[in-house]
Scaffold this motif. Structure first.
Motif, PDB file in Angstrom:
ATOM      1  N   LEU A 196       0.824  -1.209   0.000  1.00  0.00           N
ATOM      2  CA  LEU A 196       0.000   0.000   0.000  1.00  0.00           C
ATOM      3  C   LEU A 196       0.857   1.257   0.000  1.00  0.00           C
ATOM      4  CD1 LEU A 196      -2.902  -0.871   2.467  1.00  0.00           C
ATOM      5  CD2 LEU A 196      -3.115  -0.340   0.040  1.00  0.00           C
ATOM      6  N   ILE A 197       1.929   1.243   0.777  1.00  0.00           N
ATOM      7  CA  ILE A 197       2.827   2.399   0.818  1.00  0.00           C
ATOM      8  C   ILE A 197       3.395   2.672  -0.578  1.00  0.00           C
ATOM      9  CG2 ILE A 197       5.046   3.258   1.681  1.00  0.00           C
ATOM     10  CD1 ILE A 197       4.475   1.747   4.280  1.00  0.00           C
ATOM     11  N   LEU A 198       3.863   1.615  -1.231  1.00  0.00           N
ATOM     12  CA  LEU A 198       4.453   1.776  -2.559  1.00  0.00           C
ATOM     13  C   LEU A 198       3.422   2.235  -3.582  1.00  0.00           C
ATOM     14  CD1 LEU A 198       6.743  -1.395  -2.579  1.00  0.00           C
ATOM     15  CD2 LEU A 198       7.465   0.982  -2.295  1.00  0.00           C
ATOM     16  N   GLU A 199       2.182   1.764  -3.445  1.00  0.00           N
ATOM     17  CA  GLU A 199       1.134   2.163  -4.383  1.00  0.00           C
ATOM     18  C   GLU A 199       0.693   3.603  -4.163  1.00  0.00           C
ATOM     19  OE1 GLU A 199      -2.108  -0.536  -4.073  1.00  0.00           O
ATOM     20  OE2 GLU A 199      -1.051  -2.199  -5.039  1.00  0.00           O
ATOM     21  N   PRO A 253      10.278   0.738   1.849  1.00  0.00           N
ATOM     22  CA  PRO A 253       9.637   1.742   2.717  1.00  0.00           C
ATOM     23  C   PRO A 253      10.339   1.858   4.058  1.00  0.00           C
ATOM     24  CG  PRO A 253       7.986   0.338   1.691  1.00  0.00           C
ATOM     25  CD  PRO A 253       9.321  -0.279   1.394  1.00  0.00           C
ATOM     26  N   VAL A 254      10.422   3.088   4.540  1.00  0.00           N
ATOM     27  CA  VAL A 254      11.056   3.352   5.825  1.00  0.00           C
ATOM     28  C   VAL A 254      10.156   4.263   6.638  1.00  0.00           C
ATOM     29  CG1 VAL A 254      12.402   5.241   4.773  1.00  0.00           C
ATOM     30  CG2 VAL A 254      13.113   4.276   6.976  1.00  0.00           C
ATOM     31  N   GLY A 255       9.997   3.913   7.909  1.00  0.00           N
ATOM     32  CA  GLY A 255       9.186   4.716   8.812  1.00  0.00           C
ATOM     33  C   GLY A 255       9.963   5.110  10.042  1.00  0.00           C
ATOM     34  N   VAL A 256       9.388   6.026  10.815  1.00  0.00           N
ATOM     35  CA  VAL A 256      10.054   6.489  12.031  1.00  0.00           C
ATOM     36  C   VAL A 256       9.005   6.927  13.039  1.00  0.00           C
ATOM     37  CG1 VAL A 256      10.327   8.840  11.103  1.00  0.00           C
ATOM     38  CG2 VAL A 256      11.862   8.042  12.926  1.00  0.00           C
ATOM     39  N   ASN A 257       9.330   6.712  14.296  1.00  0.00           N
ATOM     40  CA  ASN A 257       8.464   7.175  15.366  1.00  0.00           C
ATOM     41  C   ASN A 257       8.877   8.588  15.746  1.00  0.00           C
ATOM     42  OD1 ASN A 257       6.406   6.716  17.397  1.00  0.00           O
ATOM     43  ND2 ASN A 257       8.066   6.783  18.885  1.00  0.00           N
ATOM     44  N   ALA A 272      10.997   9.902   4.734  1.00  0.00           N
ATOM     45  CA  ALA A 272      10.284   8.848   5.456  1.00  0.00           C
ATOM     46  C   ALA A 272       8.961   8.558   4.755  1.00  0.00           C
ATOM     47  CB  ALA A 272      10.038   9.260   6.901  1.00  0.00           C
ATOM     48  N   ASP A 273       8.653   7.280   4.589  1.00  0.00           N
ATOM     49  CA  ASP A 273       7.434   6.867   3.903  1.00  0.00           C
ATOM     50  C   ASP A 273       6.242   6.733   4.850  1.00  0.00           C
ATOM     51  OD1 ASP A 273       8.586   6.300   1.165  1.00  0.00           O
ATOM     52  OD2 ASP A 273       9.813   4.952   2.378  1.00  0.00           O
ATOM     53  N   PHE A 274       6.527   6.472   6.122  1.00  0.00           N
ATOM     54  CA  PHE A 274       5.454   6.403   7.107  1.00  0.00           C
ATOM     55  C   PHE A 274       5.983   6.858   8.461  1.00  0.00           C
ATOM     56  CE2 PHE A 274       7.468   2.271   6.886  1.00  0.00           C
ATOM     57  CZ  PHE A 274       7.420   1.687   8.141  1.00  0.00           C
ATOM     58  N   VAL A 275       5.130   7.521   9.217  1.00  0.00           N
ATOM     59  CA  VAL A 275       5.504   8.056  10.517  1.00  0.00           C
ATOM     60  C   VAL A 275       4.418   7.729  11.531  1.00  0.00           C
ATOM     61  CG1 VAL A 275       6.952   9.939   9.653  1.00  0.00           C
ATOM     62  CG2 VAL A 275       4.497  10.303   9.965  1.00  0.00           C
ATOM     63  N   ALA A 276       4.837   7.557  12.775  1.00  0.00           N
ATOM     64  CA  ALA A 276       3.899   7.420  13.884  1.00  0.00           C
ATOM     65  C   ALA A 276       3.984   8.696  14.718  1.00  0.00           C
ATOM     66  CB  ALA A 276       4.246   6.206  14.738  1.00  0.00           C
ATOM     67  N   VAL A 277       2.870   9.380  14.880  1.00  0.00           N
ATOM     68  CA  VAL A 277       2.907  10.728  15.450  1.00  0.00           C
ATOM     69  C   VAL A 277       2.188  10.848  16.792  1.00  0.00           C
ATOM     70  CG1 VAL A 277       3.181  11.842  13.211  1.00  0.00           C
ATOM     71  CG2 VAL A 277       0.880  11.404  14.077  1.00  0.00           C
ATOM     72  N   GLY A 278       1.677   9.745  17.331  1.00  0.00           N
ATOM     73  CA  GLY A 278       1.010   9.816  18.630  1.00  0.00           C
ATOM     74  C   GLY A 278       0.445   8.465  19.019  1.00  0.00           C
ATOM     75  N   ALA A 279       0.111   8.336  20.308  1.00  0.00           N
ATOM     76  CA  ALA A 279      -0.434   7.081  20.825  1.00  0.00           C
ATOM     77  C   ALA A 279      -1.672   7.362  21.658  1.00  0.00           C
ATOM     78  CB  ALA A 279       0.606   6.363  21.681  1.00  0.00           C
ATOM     79  N   ASP A 280      -2.579   6.381  21.706  1.00  0.00           N
ATOM     80  CA  ASP A 280      -3.825   6.586  22.441  1.00  0.00           C
ATOM     81  C   ASP A 280      -3.575   7.005  23.886  1.00  0.00           C
ATOM     82  OD1 ASP A 280      -2.867   4.058  23.177  1.00  0.00           O
ATOM     83  OD2 ASP A 280      -4.812   3.045  22.974  1.00  0.00           O
TER      84      ASP A 280
END
Length: 264
Positions: free
Chosen positions: A14-17, A215-219, A234-242
């Motif tokens: 999905l990231i690549l698409e 793909p590379v991601g980072v917190n 960066a292709d994906f990032v995590a920007v917060g937690a519940d």
């Protein structure tokens, strides 16, 4: 006529698409309700964290079912690079697995082997018993099992950052996710994930992944730093937690309205 079901697209495909940075949030509370709220927020992906939370096999299953009605992609982080555990999480229907603390090529190869049936890997066969194949209602699951899974390994130590290019070259490693907090700790900079030396390792790993076409991601819970990493590729990032968002918002409300409680 027997029912034939199809599984969703895997995370790395999905990231690549999509060719756009995928923004994600964590679920650490163990609550399926919280997971559903997060999944329905409009974020692109959700990290279901089995490493630093009370989320185990049964609660992961509940969370995946709660998220199923929404387009956010679940990525399940297992607690440890263990072949038997990875098999169990795969069989309960976690297609997208994240493995923490992958420091070496050998670590990456072990994780990759756990994701796939023989002869490619060592995953045990139990599709007729498992939600992964929807109890054999996904046609050809055994023969095409590798098409339905995605492995993200974590680069989160000075050793893994130095081995990043070699780890990225391992067959079956579909993506990497950088953990700056543990990376900083491994460098003797505990709690200093914004330190220039830590940031340099993150940026070098992003460049290595971009060059490898993976793909590379980072917190990055700091918004400015998240944007810096996005700008760096960066292709994906995590920007917060519940739990982090709940802690911050409740503290802010308590502080705001506590100021009005002084009488006199």
């Amino acid at each position: 006529m027997p029912i034939r079901l199809e599984l969703p697209q895997t995370f790395h495909k999905l990231i690549l698409e999509r060719q756009a940075t995928q923004v994600g949030l964590w679920v650490c509370s163990g609550s399926a309700t919280a997971a559903e709220i997060v999944a329905s927020s409009g974020c692109d992906w959700v990290l279901v964290d089995g490493e630093h939370s009370p989320i185990g096999l049964e609660s992961t299953l509940d969370i995946l079912r709660a998220m199923n009605a929404y387009p956010a992609v679940p990525v399940v982080r297992v607690p440890v690079n263990d072949t038997a555990l990875i098999k169990q999480f795969l069989d309960l229907g976690a297609q997208n697995i994240m493995v923490p603390m992958v420091h070496t090529v050998a670590d990456a190869e072990k994780a990759a082997a756990a994701m796939h049936y023989p002869p490619r890997g060592v995953r045990g066969v139990g599709s007729a018993l498992a939600r992964s194949a929807r109890w054999n209602r996904v046609e050809g699951y055994l023969q095409n099992g590798s098409d339905h899974v995605s492995l993200t390994v974590q680069v989160e130590s000075a050793e893994s950052a130095e081995n990043a290019e070699a780890i990225l070259a391992v067959e079956g490693v579909d993506a990497v996710f950088i953990g700056p907090s543990d990376l900083a700790a491994s460098m003797g900079l505990l709690g200093q994930q914004n330190h220039e030396d830590v940031v340099a390792h993150v940026l070098n790993t992003i460049r290595a992944a971009n060059a490898a076409g993976k793909p590379v991601g980072v917190n990055a819970f700091n918004n400015e730093q998240a944007q810096q990493y996005i700008d760096a590729g960066a292709d994906f990032v995590a920007v917060g937690a519940d739990v982090q968002l709940l802690a911050a918002s409740t503290a802010a409300l308590a502080e705001k309205f506590g100021a009005y409680n002084t009488k006199g």
